[in-house]
Design an enzyme around this catalytic site. Structure first.
Site, PDB file in Angstrom:
ATOM      1  N   LYS A 108       0.843  -1.207   0.000  1.00 21.15           N
ATOM      2  CA  LYS A 108       0.000   0.000   0.000  1.00 21.15           C
ATOM      3  C   LYS A 108       0.872   1.249   0.000  1.00 21.15           C
ATOM      4  CE  LYS A 108      -1.561   1.479   4.056  1.00 21.15           C
ATOM      5  NZ  LYS A 108      -1.090   2.816   4.417  1.00 21.15           N
ATOM      6  N   CYS A 154      -4.450  12.926  13.731  1.00 22.96           N
ATOM      7  CA  CYS A 154      -4.537  11.502  13.355  1.00 22.96           C
ATOM      8  C   CYS A 154      -4.471  10.677  14.635  1.00 22.96           C
ATOM      9  CB  CYS A 154      -3.356  11.160  12.445  1.00 22.96           C
ATOM     10  SG  CYS A 154      -3.097   9.404  12.233  1.00 22.96           S
ATOM     11  N   PRO A 214       2.322  16.474  11.370  1.00 16.80           N
ATOM     12  CA  PRO A 214       2.278  17.674  10.524  1.00 16.80           C
ATOM     13  C   PRO A 214       2.951  17.397   9.178  1.00 16.80           C
ATOM     14  CG  PRO A 214       4.060  17.830  12.128  1.00 16.80           C
ATOM     15  CD  PRO A 214       3.303  16.563  12.455  1.00 16.80           C
ATOM     16  N   ILE A 215       2.804  18.291   8.191  1.00 18.22           N
ATOM     17  CA  ILE A 215       3.530  18.157   6.922  1.00 18.22           C
ATOM     18  C   ILE A 215       4.415  19.374   6.683  1.00 18.22           C
ATOM     19  CG2 ILE A 215       1.934  16.526   5.835  1.00 18.22           C
ATOM     20  CD1 ILE A 215       0.774  18.896   4.264  1.00 18.22           C
ATOM     21  N   ASP A 216       4.890  19.964   7.780  1.00 23.66           N
ATOM     22  CA  ASP A 216       5.731  21.173   7.684  1.00 23.66           C
ATOM     23  C   ASP A 216       6.998  20.925   6.874  1.00 23.66           C
ATOM     24  OD1 ASP A 216       7.788  20.843  10.588  1.00 23.66           O
ATOM     25  OD2 ASP A 216       6.313  19.394   9.840  1.00 23.66           O
ATOM     26  N   ASP A 243       5.289   0.377  12.023  1.00 28.53           N
ATOM     27  CA  ASP A 243       4.060  -0.267  11.539  1.00 28.53           C
ATOM     28  C   ASP A 243       3.960  -1.730  11.956  1.00 28.53           C
ATOM     29  OD1 ASP A 243       3.962   1.539   8.342  1.00 28.53           O
ATOM     30  OD2 ASP A 243       3.507   2.147  10.394  1.00 28.53           O
TER      31      ASP A 243
HETATM   32  C1  EPZ Z   1       4.695   6.793   6.353  1.00 30.23           C
HETATM   33  O1  EPZ Z   1       3.920   7.840   6.940  1.00 30.23           O
HETATM   34  C2  EPZ Z   1       3.746   5.589   6.247  1.00 30.23           C
HETATM   35  N1  EPZ Z   1       2.611   5.957   5.406  1.00 30.23           N
HETATM   36  C3  EPZ Z   1       3.266   5.204   7.643  1.00 30.23           C
HETATM   37  O2  EPZ Z   1       2.482   4.015   7.531  1.00 30.23           O
HETATM   38  C4  EPZ Z   1       4.464   4.870   8.511  1.00 30.23           C
HETATM   39  O3  EPZ Z   1       4.030   4.633   9.821  1.00 30.23           O
HETATM   40  C5  EPZ Z   1       5.440   6.076   8.526  1.00 30.23           C
HETATM   41  O4  EPZ Z   1       5.808   6.445   7.191  1.00 30.23           O
HETATM   42  C6  EPZ Z   1       6.713   5.769   9.279  1.00 30.23           C
HETATM   43  O5  EPZ Z   1       7.348   4.648   8.778  1.00 30.23           O
HETATM   44  C7  EPZ Z   1       2.778   5.942   4.056  1.00 30.23           C
HETATM   45  O6  EPZ Z   1       3.829   5.664   3.506  1.00 30.23           O
HETATM   46  C8  EPZ Z   1       1.573   6.296   3.239  1.00 30.23           C
HETATM   47  P1  EPZ Z   1       6.740  10.200   8.367  1.00 30.23           P
HETATM   48  P2  EPZ Z   1       4.466   9.351   6.944  1.00 30.23           P
HETATM   49  O7  EPZ Z   1       6.565  11.457   7.621  1.00 30.23           O
HETATM   50  O8  EPZ Z   1       5.317   9.572   5.763  1.00 30.23           O
HETATM   51  C9  EPZ Z   1       7.100  13.592  11.670  1.00 30.23           C
HETATM   52  C10 EPZ Z   1       0.618   2.594   7.855  1.00 30.23           C
HETATM   53  O9  EPZ Z   1       0.259   2.022   8.893  1.00 30.23           O
HETATM   54  N2  EPZ Z   1       6.936  14.560  10.562  1.00 30.23           N
HETATM   55  O10 EPZ Z   1       7.904   9.356   8.019  1.00 30.23           O
HETATM   56  O11 EPZ Z   1       3.306  10.222   7.173  1.00 30.23           O
HETATM   57  C11 EPZ Z   1       5.848  12.743  11.909  1.00 30.23           C
HETATM   58  O12 EPZ Z   1       4.918  13.414  12.710  1.00 30.23           O
HETATM   59  C12 EPZ Z   1       1.102   4.066   7.927  1.00 30.23           C
HETATM   60  O13 EPZ Z   1       0.645   2.072   6.731  1.00 30.23           O
HETATM   61  C13 EPZ Z   1       6.994  15.918  10.843  1.00 30.23           C
HETATM   62  O14 EPZ Z   1       7.190  16.325  11.981  1.00 30.23           O
HETATM   63  O15 EPZ Z   1       5.394   9.337   8.238  1.00 30.23           O
HETATM   64  C14 EPZ Z   1       6.431  11.501  12.562  1.00 30.23           C
HETATM   65  O16 EPZ Z   1       6.608  11.719  13.916  1.00 30.23           O
HETATM   66  C15 EPZ Z   1       0.837   4.688   9.255  1.00 30.23           C
HETATM   67  N3  EPZ Z   1       6.819  16.782   9.811  1.00 30.23           N
HETATM   68  C16 EPZ Z   1       7.778  11.367  11.853  1.00 30.23           C
HETATM   69  O17 EPZ Z   1       8.098  12.645  11.295  1.00 30.23           O
HETATM   70  C17 EPZ Z   1       6.613  16.378   8.517  1.00 30.23           C
HETATM   71  O18 EPZ Z   1       6.464  17.211   7.605  1.00 30.23           O
HETATM   72  C18 EPZ Z   1       7.819  10.316  10.742  1.00 30.23           C
HETATM   73  O19 EPZ Z   1       6.706  10.524   9.931  1.00 30.23           O
HETATM   74  C19 EPZ Z   1       6.560  14.986   8.253  1.00 30.23           C
HETATM   75  C20 EPZ Z   1       6.723  14.102   9.294  1.00 30.23           C
END
Ligand code: EPZ
Length: 434
Positions: free
Chosen positions: A22, A120, A126-128, A308
């Site tokens: 996915k 969530c 966030p997506i900052d 995950d």
């Molecule tokens: C991806 O999410 C996966 N989703 C998640 O899987 C997975 O848990 C995660 O990576 C970590 O491995 C997809 O690929 C669609 P991150 P993502 O950005 O990219 C912080 C599942 O169960 N952060 O790597 O959203 C964030 O809050 C899902 O299939 C910021 O602060 O995760 C987190 O603490 C759940 N600012 C950390 O970084 C940002 O702009 C890692 O998040 C982006 C992230």
């Protein structure tokens, strides 16, 4: 709202076929925005998040054909006539990965309007870092009424160092940089296999990306990208979920059509717990014939232990002799499953980002509630070893990322059935346009 009814006690024996990932399919579908030519993706899982992504792309003007019958895991996407570069709140709130269209839209269309995802169940998320990176590539970004408005005549190459490792952040900006003017250097990138798989697709589309899968990625921008055909990698989290189910039910289970190399940290940890594991090119065999031993685990970015898989591992720890400390380092609120497991008889104490699991404690059936995708998987596994019949509510969470999990588990001996409205089998879908 569908529910699962699961009677525990059956060992899982046989072979389960693992589907496409996915978390590789979603960015790959977003990548089709970068070209006006058709992109054909194979091994796409038939899960709810894919249908959400399809609705999102169709709402922008894309043609998306989800295959059926023998081609049911193939998708053909064509973004020739994108008229509405917008990801609406209604879709983004159901699936945060919708924000992956931000970079591709700005790169191809010169503008994008994307809803901010909001809170969530597992954390603030966030997506900052996506926004900061796009600004580094020359985009003008404003935020109003819950939406990000981004624009750029043409993005230009830049140097991005992520403050924090982010999977979709790396993917979003890697896609944006493919059509930027000049070279982009990205550092402290995510190294997940899904990132490397996306780069493989983009390079087939004519992009020039080096280093994906490492923490430093270099992208030489090009004028235009073209169509391509690509097979999505297997889902390492689905595979890991079945491996833990096999280990816990005392079975002899093979997860086929997966890539054991992507499961390194998990398999190592399970061997530490005393699980016998056999791997070959495309399958993992788990033979659970001895008492599980406790072992601590800490979630990390790839190649560390995946967050995950944390919930599923916690269920295993409840059946291991001794005390396991489970530490969640990626998301600040990813222990929702712990209290549901306690309802089933587990001994778990949550202290901030650590959960102390004392085992082995017999689990008994109870009515439990799913709160997010992976928490649901941990409860399904718990119910497979619990005494009696467990009712799992809100299984729509699990349908987001597991294709017909109840059928796959039943095929290797589990007593599991779905009650409520059946997940609608997708009728043959005509070519859809906005
Ligand atoms: C991806 O999410 C996966 N989703 C998640 O899987 C997975 O848990 C995660 O990576 C970590 O491995 C997809 O690929 C669609 P991150 P993502 O950005 O990219 C912080 C599942 O169960 N952060 O790597 O959203 C964030 O809050 C899902 O299939 C910021 O602060 O995760 C987190 O603490 C759940 N600012 C950390 O970084 C940002 O702009 C890692 O998040 C982006 C992230």
């Amino acid at each position: 709202m569908d529910k699962f009814v699961i009677r525990g006690g059956n060992p899982l024996v046989g072979t389960i076929r693992v589907g496409g990932a996915k978390n590789a399919a979603l960015p790959a579908m977003a990548a089709s925005i970068l070209t006006e030519e058709p992109v054909i993706l194979e091994n796409i899982p038939d899960v709810r998040d894919i249908q959400t992504e399809r609705s999102l792309l169709v709402s922008m003007g894309a043609e998306v054909e989800l295959g059926y019958g023998r081609a049911s895991h193939r998708t053909t996407l064509c973004c020739r006539n994108l008229v509405n570069p917008e990801a609406a709140y209604e879709l983004v709130k159901t699936m945060r990965a919708s924000t992956l269209v931000l970079g591709p839209l700005v790169a191809r269309m010169g503008r994008a309007r994307v809803s901010l995802p909001g809170g969530c169940a597992i954390g603030a998320r966030p997506i900052d870092l996506h926004i900061k990176g796009l600004e580094k590539l020359g985009a003008q970004i404003t935020q109003e009424h819950g939406y990000i408005e981004a624009s750029a005549d043409r993005l230009r190459g830049g140097h991005i160092t992520f403050d924090k490792i982010t999977v979709t952040g790396t993917e979003d900006l890697m896609m944006a940089a493919t059509l930027a003017e000049g070279e982009t250097l990205m550092e402290n990138c995510a190294r997940e296999p899904e990132v490397a798989d996306l780069a493989a697709l983009l390079n087939k589309m004519g992009a020039r990306i080096e280093g994906a899968g490492t923490s430093t990625i270099r992208i030489h921008g090009v004028e235009k990208l073209h169509g391509a055909r690509h097979r999505i990698i297997p889902d390492r989290i689905e595979a890991g979920t079945f491996v833990i189910a096999g280990a816990l039910t005392g079975g002899d289970l093979i997860g086929a059509n997966c890539d054991p190399l992507h499961l390194g940290a998990l398999l190592e940890k399970l061997q530490e717990c005393g699980v016998r594991i056999r791997t070959n090119g495309e399958s993992v065999r788990v033979i659970a014939d001895s008492q599980l031993r406790a072992a601590d685990v800490s979630t990390e970015e790839y190649p560390g232990f995946p967050t995950d898989m944390q919930a599923q591992y916690m269920t295993l720890a409840t059946q291991a002799e001794g005390t396991s400390v489970v530490t969640e380092n990626i998301f600040e609120n990813r222990f929702m499953h712990a209290q549901e497991l306690v309802r089933m008889g587990a001994n778990i104490k949550v202290e901030g980002s650590r959960a102390v699991v004392r085992g082995k404690t017999p689990l008994s059936s109870a009515a439990v509630q799913c709160s997010d995708l992976r928490a649901s998987a941990s409860l399904v596994i718990a119910a497979l070893v619990a005494d009696g019949e467990t009712i799992l509510d809100r299984v729509y969470h699990i349908d987001r990322g597991y294709e017909r999990i109840e059928e796959k588990l039943r095929s290797v001996g589990a007593q599991i059935r779905r009650i409520g409205e059946m997940l609608p089998r997708r009728a043959a879908a005509p070519l859809a346009t906005a």
